[in-house]
Design an enzyme around this catalytic site. Structure first.
Site, PDB file in Angstrom:
ATOM      1  N   GLY A 210      67.137  82.271  18.769  1.00 38.77           N
ATOM      2  CA  GLY A 210      67.463  81.961  17.377  1.00 38.77           C
ATOM      3  C   GLY A 210      68.898  81.499  17.268  1.00 38.77           C
ATOM      4  O   GLY A 210      69.799  82.184  17.756  1.00 38.77           O
TER       5      GLY A 210
ATOM      6  N   ASN B 117      61.920  90.955  14.877  1.00 39.34           N
ATOM      7  CA  ASN B 117      61.439  89.691  15.450  1.00 39.34           C
ATOM      8  C   ASN B 117      59.932  89.633  15.205  1.00 39.34           C
ATOM      9  O   ASN B 117      59.227  90.577  15.551  1.00 39.34           O
ATOM     10  CB  ASN B 117      61.737  89.680  16.960  1.00 39.34           C
ATOM     11  CG  ASN B 117      61.062  88.538  17.707  1.00 39.34           C
ATOM     12  OD1 ASN B 117      60.727  88.678  18.869  1.00 39.34           O
ATOM     13  ND2 ASN B 117      60.876  87.415  17.058  1.00 39.34           N
ATOM     14  N   GLY B 118      59.471  88.540  14.615  1.00 38.54           N
ATOM     15  CA  GLY B 118      58.030  88.400  14.399  1.00 38.54           C
ATOM     16  C   GLY B 118      57.718  87.959  12.988  1.00 38.54           C
ATOM     17  O   GLY B 118      58.610  87.631  12.214  1.00 38.54           O
TER      18      GLY B 118
ATOM     19  N   TYR C 132      57.293  79.198  27.337  1.00 38.29           N
ATOM     20  CA  TYR C 132      58.441  78.465  26.803  1.00 38.29           C
ATOM     21  C   TYR C 132      59.594  79.302  26.252  1.00 38.29           C
ATOM     22  O   TYR C 132      60.744  79.062  26.581  1.00 38.29           O
ATOM     23  CB  TYR C 132      57.938  77.502  25.712  1.00 38.29           C
ATOM     24  CG  TYR C 132      59.027  76.776  24.970  1.00 38.29           C
ATOM     25  CD1 TYR C 132      59.764  75.765  25.593  1.00 38.29           C
ATOM     26  CD2 TYR C 132      59.335  77.107  23.658  1.00 38.29           C
ATOM     27  CE1 TYR C 132      60.780  75.108  24.924  1.00 38.29           C
ATOM     28  CE2 TYR C 132      60.346  76.440  22.982  1.00 38.29           C
ATOM     29  CZ  TYR C 132      61.060  75.451  23.614  1.00 38.29           C
ATOM     30  OH  TYR C 132      62.053  74.807  22.946  1.00 38.29           O
TER      31      TYR C 132
ATOM     32  N   SER D 265      62.838  73.871  30.152  1.00 44.82           N
ATOM     33  CA  SER D 265      61.660  74.729  30.292  1.00 44.82           C
ATOM     34  C   SER D 265      60.531  74.117  31.121  1.00 44.82           C
ATOM     35  O   SER D 265      59.610  74.815  31.516  1.00 44.82           O
ATOM     36  CB  SER D 265      61.145  75.151  28.919  1.00 44.82           C
ATOM     37  OG  SER D 265      61.113  74.038  28.084  1.00 44.82           O
TER      38      SER D 265
ATOM     39  N   ASP E 199      56.671  71.492  29.085  1.00 47.35           N
ATOM     40  CA  ASP E 199      56.100  72.808  28.804  1.00 47.35           C
ATOM     41  C   ASP E 199      54.987  72.719  27.776  1.00 47.35           C
ATOM     42  O   ASP E 199      54.043  73.486  27.797  1.00 47.35           O
ATOM     43  CB  ASP E 199      57.196  73.781  28.334  1.00 47.35           C
ATOM     44  CG  ASP E 199      57.946  73.231  27.148  1.00 47.35           C
ATOM     45  OD1 ASP E 199      57.411  73.283  26.034  1.00 47.35           O
ATOM     46  OD2 ASP E 199      59.057  72.715  27.340  1.00 47.35           O
TER      47      ASP E 199
ATOM     48  N   CYS F 229      50.228  78.851  14.251  1.00 47.19           N
ATOM     49  CA  CYS F 229      50.558  80.238  14.606  1.00 47.19           C
ATOM     50  C   CYS F 229      51.012  80.957  13.341  1.00 47.19           C
ATOM     51  O   CYS F 229      51.800  80.410  12.573  1.00 47.19           O
ATOM     52  CB  CYS F 229      51.687  80.280  15.637  1.00 47.19           C
ATOM     53  SG  CYS F 229      52.255  81.964  15.949  1.00 47.19           S
TER      54      CYS F 229
ATOM     55  N   CYS G 249      46.744  79.649  19.157  1.00 48.16           N
ATOM     56  CA  CYS G 249      47.110  78.266  18.806  1.00 48.16           C
ATOM     57  C   CYS G 249      46.367  77.250  19.675  1.00 48.16           C
ATOM     58  O   CYS G 249      46.366  76.056  19.368  1.00 48.16           O
ATOM     59  CB  CYS G 249      48.625  78.085  18.890  1.00 48.16           C
ATOM     60  SG  CYS G 249      49.340  78.782  20.365  1.00 48.16           S
TER      61      CYS G 249
HETATM   62  S1  SF4 Z   1      49.135  81.734  18.113  1.00 44.77           S
HETATM   63 FE1  SF4 Z   1      50.157  80.840  19.929  1.00 44.77          FE
HETATM   64  S2  SF4 Z   1      52.363  80.866  19.482  1.00 44.77           S
HETATM   65 FE2  SF4 Z   1      51.329  82.256  18.007  1.00 44.77          FE
HETATM   66  S3  SF4 Z   1      51.425  84.296  18.903  1.00 44.77           S
HETATM   67 FE3  SF4 Z   1      49.470  83.404  19.550  1.00 44.77          FE
HETATM   68  S4  SF4 Z   1      49.937  82.375  21.512  1.00 44.77           S
HETATM   69 FE4  SF4 Z   1      51.884  82.809  20.515  1.00 44.77          FE
END
Ligand code: SF4
Length: 480
Positions: A46, A124-125, A268, A309, A372, A408, A460
């Protein structure tokens, strides 16, 4: 070339939401300068804002000193800003906003004064029920100072504390209400508490240096400050650090197969020198390259990575295929801080400002380039074009993750489906868009192998998330 006119993003990179760090020195030493270096090691997670909050466990209960601001760690903190931060317990945070505006008010740690004392929290999240919880709290009189999920968590902890014997019990109770991805570091006047969501989306580790304990998003931060790695906080675990030792509450932990670590941490986000849940990030990237070489081989003279990466995966591809590994680009690492944002259409194109091809390395050669990921595809065509202009005879693109097909909701800014290049396009169509001679992605079936069979989230790529995503995309909803 794809039409970039309406693209807000000048870069095709994804961003992590945040990095967290906490420290408690039982010998009473000041922790702020160590937290500073810890945050410095987590800067890749970040770059928009950062902050540190500290307290003196022997001093007046509830007195928290904090400093936060917009910018990089070394921009927000200098000697003058660090000097007043006296205290033997503290938390720190670096932030990139995927939900909540990029403003100073939204910078963390959040410091909350309430009837039982003071809490400081770094998160974080991304929560998927934050809006609901926020509405519920607002109806009972809560007034929010920020637009971030983390404040909802802080309020819930404060509220639960009123009916709990200990602050860690209150953290555990609040965690049962919030849904989504979180790695939390919470400081109360005498305790440092860490919590990880039951799926383990986000990493969190415990470290030790002399008589001090540390909580950090990644193990690379422990190395940086000379601490030793103790262990990962388990998915679903709440740990409480006091001079009496570490207490662990695992009552929220799920069965191993229900866990869902974000696989993109390995591909990544995380630094390659970090270990997450026993798996080296570097090794998992090497494996991704090896798998690409096994599954999608092509004859070529050199394998290169899109820095930084893509480099480890390129190394893996080279090791597996026997094709020499090389360098094809020089990267300007300071480009993120240019105050004139390069436009997609301008001559000072963002990709060219950031990367330049090494003509002598690629001229007349068949080049395999490992990236990546490809998100919107706004840079891939330019990278291929740059290599061809530099004299590459053929450019074969290999991608160290599967095509992004879904957004995501858990703290990464993978955008809505319509913005993803792979949405409604075949691999062959994408190849044509980016102008490569061939294109192949890592197969979804390979993802678990990257992390030695750990349970992961790959939502994702597959649209199947470890927990039900929200019905609508509410990311950034509070700004409306
Ligand atoms: S959707 Fe993709 S970017 Fe989001 S937490 Fe799951 S794996 Fe990670």
């Amino acid at each position: 070339m794809i039409d970039n006119e309406n693209m807000n993003h000048i870069s095709d990179e994804l961003h992590e939401e945040c990095g967290v760090f906490g420290m408690y020195d039982f010998d009473g030493g000041d922790v702020a300068s160590t937290i500073y270096y810890g945050l410095f090691a987590l800067q890749h997670r970040g770059q928009e804002s950062c902050g540190i909050a500290v307290s003196d466990t022997m001093g007046p209960k509830g007195k928290v000193l904090s400093h936060k601001g917009m910018g990089l760690v070394n921009e927000v903190f200098d000697k003058k800003a660090l000097a007043p931060l006296k205290g033997d317990i503290g938390v720190g945070h670096v932030r990139y906003s995927t939900a909540g505006a990029s403003t100073r008010e939204n910078a963390q740690p959040l410091v909350l004064n309430y009837v039982k004392g003071t809490l400081a929290l770094a998160h974080n999240g991304n929560l998927i029920n934050a809006l609901e919880l926020r509405d519920e709290l607002s109806l009972t009189g809560a007034i929010f100072q920020t637009t971030i999920d983390s404040e909802v968590i802080a309020y819930h902890i404060a509220r639960e504390r009123l009916h709990s014997a200990t602050v860690e019990e209150a953290v555990g109770r609040a965690c049962r209400k919030i849904k989504g991805a979180y790695a939390l570091v919470v400081m109360s006047p005498r305790k440092l508490i860490g919590a990880r969501d039951p799926y383990g989306f986000k990493p969190l580790v415990i470290g030790k240096r002399d008589n001090a304990y540390i909580l950090a998003s990644e193990s690379c931060a422990l190395d940086t400050i000379g601490a030793s790695f103790v262990r990962d906080v388990l998915p679903g675990e709440v740990v409480t650090i006091t001079p009496q030792g570490i207490e662990s509450d695992t009552s929220m932990c799920l069965q191993k197969e229900q866990e869902g670590r974000c696989i993109f941490e390995y591909i990544y986000f995380a630094r390659p020198d970090s270990q997450i849940d026993g798996v080296s990030v570097y090794e998992s990237r090497i494996k991704a390259g090896r798998f690409l070489a096994q599954d999608s081989p092509v004859d070529a003279d050199i394998v290169v990575g899109v820095p930084e990466s893509g480099n480890a995966a390129a190394m893996g591809y080279a090791m597996e295929s026997g094709i020499p590994y090389g360098t094809a680009f020089v990267k300007n690492t300071y480009v993120g801080r240019t105050f004139i944002k390069p436009q997609q259409t301008a001559r000072e194109n963002s990709v060219r400002v950031k990367l330049n091809a090494l003509k002598n390395a690629v001229k007349g050669k068949r080049v395999i380039i490992i990236d990546d990921s490809i998100v919107r595809g706004t840079t891939s065509d330019q990278i291929v074009c740059m290599l061809k202009k530099a004299g590459a005879k053929e450019v074969h693109v290999r991608v160290a993750c599967p095509p992004f097909l879904w957004p995501c909701y858990f703290g990464t800014d993978v955008p809505a489906r319509e913005q993803l290049i792979a949405y409604n396009r075949s691999v062959e169509e994408i190849r044509q868009v980016i102008g490569a001679d061939s294109l192949a992605y890592l197969r979804v079936e390979r993802l678990e192998e990257l992390v030695n069979g750990l349970s992961i989230c790959k939502g994702c790529f597959t649209g199947k998330y470890p927990l039900e995503p929200p019905k609508e995309d509410i990311r950034g909803e509070y700004e409306k």
